[in-house]
Write a protein that holds these residues in place. Structure first.
Motif, PDB file in Angstrom:
ATOM      1  N   THR A 162      -9.779  15.714  -6.717  1.00 46.10           N
ATOM      2  CA  THR A 162     -10.335  14.903  -7.799  1.00 46.10           C
ATOM      3  C   THR A 162      -9.357  13.807  -8.188  1.00 46.10           C
ATOM      4  N   ILE A 163      -9.870  12.584  -8.254  1.00 42.85           N
ATOM      5  CA  ILE A 163      -9.136  11.451  -8.824  1.00 42.85           C
ATOM      6  C   ILE A 163      -9.825  11.178 -10.158  1.00 42.85           C
ATOM      7  N   THR A 164      -9.084  11.209 -11.252  1.00 44.70           N
ATOM      8  CA  THR A 164      -9.703  11.102 -12.580  1.00 44.70           C
ATOM      9  C   THR A 164      -9.739   9.663 -13.091  1.00 44.70           C
ATOM     10  N   THR A 165     -10.437   9.508 -14.204  1.00 41.07           N
ATOM     11  CA  THR A 165     -10.534   8.206 -14.862  1.00 41.07           C
ATOM     12  C   THR A 165      -9.221   7.798 -15.524  1.00 41.07           C
ATOM     13  N   SER A 172     -15.651   6.619 -13.344  1.00 42.06           N
ATOM     14  CA  SER A 172     -15.916   8.055 -13.381  1.00 42.06           C
ATOM     15  C   SER A 172     -14.947   8.748 -12.427  1.00 42.06           C
ATOM     16  N   ASN A 173     -14.834  10.058 -12.584  1.00 39.86           N
ATOM     17  CA  ASN A 173     -13.989  10.815 -11.663  1.00 39.86           C
ATOM     18  C   ASN A 173     -14.537  10.690 -10.249  1.00 39.86           C
ATOM     19  N   ALA A 180     -13.133  -2.424 -12.823  1.00 42.43           N
ATOM     20  CA  ALA A 180     -12.447  -1.129 -12.755  1.00 42.43           C
ATOM     21  C   ALA A 180     -12.108  -0.813 -11.310  1.00 42.43           C
ATOM     22  N   PRO A 181     -10.988  -0.150 -11.063  1.00 38.89           N
ATOM     23  CA  PRO A 181     -10.683   0.269  -9.694  1.00 38.89           C
ATOM     24  C   PRO A 181     -11.657   1.356  -9.250  1.00 38.89           C
ATOM     25  N   ALA A 182     -11.859   1.436  -7.946  1.00 35.23           N
ATOM     26  CA  ALA A 182     -12.733   2.457  -7.372  1.00 35.23           C
ATOM     27  C   ALA A 182     -12.083   2.980  -6.098  1.00 35.23           C
ATOM     28  N   VAL A 183     -12.419   4.206  -5.720  1.00 30.82           N
ATOM     29  CA  VAL A 183     -11.922   4.772  -4.469  1.00 30.82           C
ATOM     30  C   VAL A 183     -12.789   4.237  -3.338  1.00 30.82           C
ATOM     31  N   LEU A 184     -12.146   3.606  -2.344  1.00 29.72           N
ATOM     32  CA  LEU A 184     -12.869   3.064  -1.189  1.00 29.72           C
ATOM     33  C   LEU A 184     -12.919   4.039  -0.020  1.00 29.72           C
ATOM     34  N   PRO A 216       0.944   2.148 -10.817  1.00 30.73           N
ATOM     35  CA  PRO A 216       1.506   3.361 -10.207  1.00 30.73           C
ATOM     36  C   PRO A 216       1.790   4.479 -11.205  1.00 30.73           C
ATOM     37  N   SER A 217       2.063   4.127 -12.453  1.00 33.40           N
ATOM     38  CA  SER A 217       2.339   5.177 -13.442  1.00 33.40           C
ATOM     39  C   SER A 217       1.091   5.990 -13.763  1.00 33.40           C
ATOM     40  N   THR A 218      -0.089   5.489 -13.393  1.00 32.11           N
ATOM     41  CA  THR A 218      -1.330   6.229 -13.653  1.00 32.11           C
ATOM     42  C   THR A 218      -1.819   7.003 -12.431  1.00 32.11           C
ATOM     43  N   ALA A 219      -1.170   6.814 -11.287  1.00 31.08           N
ATOM     44  CA  ALA A 219      -1.504   7.575 -10.077  1.00 31.08           C
ATOM     45  C   ALA A 219      -0.458   8.677  -9.956  1.00 31.08           C
ATOM     46  N   ASN A 220      -0.771   9.842 -10.494  1.00 27.69           N
ATOM     47  CA  ASN A 220       0.208  10.927 -10.576  1.00 27.69           C
ATOM     48  C   ASN A 220      -0.493  12.280 -10.448  1.00 27.69           C
ATOM     49  N   THR A 221       0.240  13.360 -10.629  1.00 22.83           N
ATOM     50  CA  THR A 221      -0.335  14.701 -10.453  1.00 22.83           C
ATOM     51  C   THR A 221      -1.320  15.084 -11.561  1.00 22.83           C
ATOM     52  N   SER A 222      -1.391  14.289 -12.623  1.00 18.59           N
ATOM     53  CA  SER A 222      -2.396  14.539 -13.664  1.00 18.59           C
ATOM     54  C   SER A 222      -3.713  13.848 -13.351  1.00 18.59           C
ATOM     55  N   THR A 223      -3.665  12.835 -12.478  1.00 17.87           N
ATOM     56  CA  THR A 223      -4.868  12.064 -12.168  1.00 17.87           C
ATOM     57  C   THR A 223      -5.316  12.225 -10.718  1.00 17.87           C
ATOM     58  N   PHE A 224      -4.472  12.790  -9.856  1.00 22.19           N
ATOM     59  CA  PHE A 224      -4.776  13.024  -8.439  1.00 22.19           C
ATOM     60  C   PHE A 224      -4.498  14.501  -8.204  1.00 22.19           C
TER      61      PHE A 224
END
Length: 160
Positions: free
Chosen positions: A111-114, A126-127, A39-43, A70-78
């Motif tokens: 918050t960056i969401t799942t 996790s978020n 899974a990706p993680a925030v570094l 990129p379609s999942t990195a948007n204003t609903s997830t960031f």
């Protein structure tokens, strides 16, 4: 007989090896055939967690451990609580640009969401949440506290 056996083994090995490839060029990557279960993680983030930054800092970023879809990195997830903005993505970094300047002396929670996923559809575990504060603006104008020589002084030597 040994020569015939050797030739037969070499030919069968070549046939077996050819059957294992997809016919693409020799420069193709074997790694692309390996399933991605990570899974990706925030570094890292900008601003950093608990940082105090100038209020004119208008860009908020999160760098991931791998490329994400990129379609999942948007204003609903960031999301940045209390403000709106746009999200762009390049390389492994998502960038949130606020629609309006950040207010001074204000705490912001990001918050960056799942909902963020990599190209194999692995979602973040996790978020990821962090906070930063914008510094209060100093609106006090400068004032002259003293002069040397003193105002209206007389008989002042040159160069002192």
């Amino acid at each position: 007989m040994k020569t015939l056996t050797f030739v037969l083994v070499v030919c069968l090995s070549a046939i077996a090896l050819a059957a294992c490839t997809d016919g693409s060029t020799a420069n193709s990557s074997v790694a692309s055939d390996i399933p991605d279960f990570w899974a990706p993680a925030v570094l890292s983030t900008t601003p950093a967690n608990a940082a105090v930054v100038p209020s004119n800092t208008a860009i908020i970023t999160a760098t991931f451990s791998e490329a994400v879809d990129p379609s999942t990195a948007n204003t609903s997830t960031f999301m940045v609580a209390g403000i709106t903005g746009t999200v762009t993505y390049s390389g492994t970094t998502a960038t949130f640009t606020p629609s309006t300047p950040l207010a001074s002396g204000t705490s912001y929670t990001v918050t960056i969401t799942t909902g963020v996923k990599d190209f194999a559809s692995n979602a973040m575990g996790s978020n990821y949440t962090w906070s930063f504060t914008t510094a209060a603006l100093d609106l006090t104008p400068p004032a002259v506290l003293s002069t040397n020589p003193a105002n209206s002084a007389t008989d002042v030597a040159i160069g002192t």
